[in-house]
Design a protein around this motif. Structure first.
Motif, mmCIF file in Angstrom:
data_model
loop_
_atom_site.group_PDB
_atom_site.id
_atom_site.type_symbol
_atom_site.label_atom_id
_atom_site.label_comp_id
_atom_site.label_asym_id
_atom_site.label_seq_id
_atom_site.Cartn_x
_atom_site.Cartn_y
_atom_site.Cartn_z
ATOM 1 N N UNK A 99 0.564 -1.268 -0.121
ATOM 2 C CA UNK A 99 -0.741 0.287 -0.033
ATOM 3 C C UNK A 99 0.867 1.394 0.113
ATOM 4 N N UNK A 100 2.058 1.414 0.439
ATOM 5 C CA UNK A 100 2.977 2.322 0.543
ATOM 6 C C UNK A 100 4.394 1.762 0.104
ATOM 7 N N UNK A 101 4.681 1.274 -0.554
ATOM 8 C CA UNK A 101 5.221 0.769 -1.636
ATOM 9 C C UNK A 101 7.114 1.185 -0.806
ATOM 10 N N UNK A 102 7.430 1.180 0.333
ATOM 11 C CA UNK A 102 8.199 1.038 1.418
ATOM 12 C C UNK A 102 8.916 -0.679 1.560
ATOM 13 N N UNK A 103 9.669 -0.430 2.369
ATOM 14 C CA UNK A 103 10.165 -2.280 2.517
ATOM 15 C C UNK A 103 10.013 -2.307 4.134
ATOM 16 N N UNK A 104 8.918 -2.801 4.675
ATOM 17 C CA UNK A 104 8.432 -3.781 6.017
ATOM 18 C C UNK A 104 9.738 -4.122 6.869
ATOM 19 N N UNK A 105 10.419 -4.893 6.182
ATOM 20 C CA UNK A 105 12.128 -5.376 6.535
ATOM 21 C C UNK A 105 12.657 -5.012 6.976
ATOM 22 N N UNK A 106 13.372 -3.633 5.882
ATOM 23 C CA UNK A 106 14.067 -2.720 6.185
ATOM 24 C C UNK A 106 13.459 -1.934 7.312
ATOM 25 N N UNK A 107 12.614 -1.612 7.173
ATOM 26 C CA UNK A 107 11.587 -0.044 8.252
ATOM 27 C C UNK A 107 11.753 -0.672 9.471
ATOM 28 N N UNK A 108 11.659 -2.457 9.689
ATOM 29 C CA UNK A 108 11.133 -2.940 10.526
ATOM 30 C C UNK A 108 12.749 -2.964 11.762
ATOM 31 N N UNK A 109 13.812 -3.638 11.018
ATOM 32 C CA UNK A 109 15.115 -3.647 11.257
ATOM 33 C C UNK A 109 15.634 -2.539 12.057
ATOM 34 N N UNK A 110 15.460 -1.459 10.718
ATOM 35 C CA UNK A 110 15.827 0.241 11.489
ATOM 36 C C UNK A 110 15.212 0.659 12.313
ATOM 37 N N UNK A 111 14.034 0.022 12.745
ATOM 38 C CA UNK A 111 12.805 1.012 14.011
ATOM 39 C C UNK A 111 13.567 0.179 15.122
ATOM 40 N N UNK A 112 13.204 -1.373 15.165
ATOM 41 C CA UNK A 112 13.977 -2.054 16.581
ATOM 42 C C UNK A 112 15.492 -1.613 16.833
ATOM 43 N N UNK A 113 16.467 -1.516 15.795
ATOM 44 C CA UNK A 113 17.129 -0.984 16.465
ATOM 45 C C UNK A 113 17.966 0.634 17.090
ATOM 46 N N UNK A 114 16.709 1.422 16.664
ATOM 47 C CA UNK A 114 16.007 2.996 17.228
ATOM 48 C C UNK A 114 15.980 2.539 18.759
ATOM 49 N N UNK A 115 14.786 1.489 19.519
ATOM 50 C CA UNK A 115 13.754 1.423 20.004
ATOM 51 C C UNK A 115 14.843 0.572 21.191
ATOM 52 N N UNK A 116 15.638 0.046 20.865
ATOM 53 C CA UNK A 116 17.002 -0.430 21.764
ATOM 54 C C UNK A 116 18.017 0.034 21.944
ATOM 55 N N UNK A 117 17.704 1.311 22.244
ATOM 56 C CA UNK A 117 19.224 2.104 22.479
ATOM 57 C C UNK A 117 18.732 3.873 22.080
ATOM 58 N N UNK A 118 17.884 4.167 22.032
ATOM 59 C CA UNK A 118 16.924 5.159 21.144
ATOM 60 C C UNK A 118 18.103 6.539 21.887
ATOM 61 N N UNK A 119 18.548 7.175 20.719
ATOM 62 C CA UNK A 119 19.358 8.777 21.014
ATOM 63 C C UNK A 119 20.647 8.430 21.027
ATOM 64 N N UNK A 120 21.138 7.436 20.923
ATOM 65 C CA UNK A 120 22.396 6.425 21.557
ATOM 66 C C UNK A 120 23.447 6.704 20.071
ATOM 67 N N UNK A 121 24.127 7.609 20.295
ATOM 68 C CA UNK A 121 24.658 8.259 18.924
ATOM 69 C C UNK A 121 25.512 7.522 17.912
#
Length: 355
Positions: free
Chosen positions: A119-141
């Motif tokens: 529906x959106x043309x954005x990769x679910x696998x790519x976004x999910x991997x990136x977003x989960x890494x963000x959740x694990x260490x938010x704002x960690x440079x």
């Protein structure tokens, strides 16, 4: 960019260096126990089913409207509506990625693939991997991909290395922040196609097929419902407003909040999520517009908590943080944008001083 007259936030370098005593698992455990006791981690399958059906029917209604009035310039009035509905679609994909919708991993993945890739043309696998890494260490440079130096930078240390055109971007990034979000919808599509090279086997086949199906379907829809000039303007408005909407939903969540010192004491789960996140005050309309991301603290503490339960968990989380003396940040929507832009402005200050 002048932001004088407002309450000053810590300078980005100071925010990065700020120290808090390390917490232990026992500080989060009582809160987790209370949340489970209130059944706030239980799935809300019926709520999500209604949300998905309502969103699907709304999208179908817009497509029907495009077909009926496509020969008129009035069709452009549907572009903002479609942008808003696409943001709803993205929020559903976001919740599927966090296993909020179903306890079955395959079901969540299918929902994510349909709402993300198809529906959106954005990769679910790519976004999910990136977003989960963000959740694990938010704002960690060093560990959060959302604060890695790219078009924008988030610390003065990152800004110090910028030269040429990138340096110009950094000097003016507070002014450019929201205009740049107009390109976010297209950027998400591009990242999805680029990520196909990193995938293998069945995943690449499934993701790639759905991404190309979206692209072909979107172009076909535009060209079969309206003249070419209408289609080009419609697509430009739709994609720009879709990106802006996502930017408005995600921007307030972490930018300008504390950043863990990579060389300092490690924060436990409670502090790592609470100190780096900002909630947005508002009504049910705010909940709808931001897709529940206005409860960013609760969402980060309990990523699998269904969206309608975040509001219910908030009083418990606030009380727990108050008892432990942990700052719980909450602001209005407009003020949150002001804080984000002030932070972006301060980050670029060293480059402006050199001019």
């Amino acid at each position: 960019m002048s932001l004088a007259g407002e309450t000053a936030l810590p300078h980005p370098e100071k925010a990065t260096a700020r120290q808090y005593p390390p917490d232990t698992g026992s500080e989060f455990t009582p809160l987790l126990r209370d949340v489970k006791g209130q059944e706030l981690l239980d799935r809300r399958t019926g709520w999500y089913a209604r949300t998905i059906v309502t969103n699907t029917l709304s999208l179908a209604a817009v497509v029907t409207g495009m077909a009926l009035i496509g020969d008129s310039w009035w069709v452009l009035a549907l572009a903002p509506v479609l942008a808003v509905l696409c943001a709803r679609t993205a929020f559903i994909g976001h919740d599927a990625g966090h296993a909020q919708i179903s306890g079955n991993r395959a079901t969540n993945r299918r929902i994510g693939l349909i709402h993300g890739n198809l529906l959106l043309g954005m990769s679910f696998a790519w976004w999910n991997d990136k977003h989960n890494r963000h959740h694990a260490n938010p704002n960690h440079i060093d560990k959060d991909p959302d604060v890695a130096a790219d078009v924008l930078v988030f610390t003065s240390k990152q800004a110090a290395t910028r030269t040429g055109f990138r340096g110009w971007l950094t000097r003016h990034q507070a002014w450019l922040f929201f205009p740049l979000t107009l390109l976010e919808g297209l950027a998400l599509k591009l990242y999805g196609f680029q990520n196909l090279r990193r995938q293998t086997g069945r995943q690449r086949l499934v993701e790639g097929t759905l991404l190309f199906a979206h692209l072909a379907g979107y172009v076909t829809l535009l060209l079969t419902t309206m003249p070419l000039t209408h289609a080009l303007v419609f697509a430009a408005i739709h994609q720009a407003l879709f990106g802006l909407h996502l930017g408005m939903a995600f921007a307030p969540n972490h930018k300008g909040m504390d950043m863990p010192d990579p060389d300092g004491d490690k924060w436990g789960h409670l502090r790592r999520q609470v100190l780096t996140s900002r909630n947005i005050r508002g009504s049910f309309l705010t909940d709808w517009f931001l897709g529940g991301l206005n409860y960013q603290i609760e969402h980060h503490l309990f990523p699998s908590m269904p969206r309608p339960h975040l509001r219910l968990a908030q009083p418990m989380v606030k009380a727990h943080c108050r008892d432990l003396g942990i700052p719980y940040t909450e602001s209005g929507l407009i003020d949150s944008y002001r804080q984000v832009l002030r932070h972006m402005h301060e980050v670029g200050e060293p480059l402006r001083a050199d001019i």
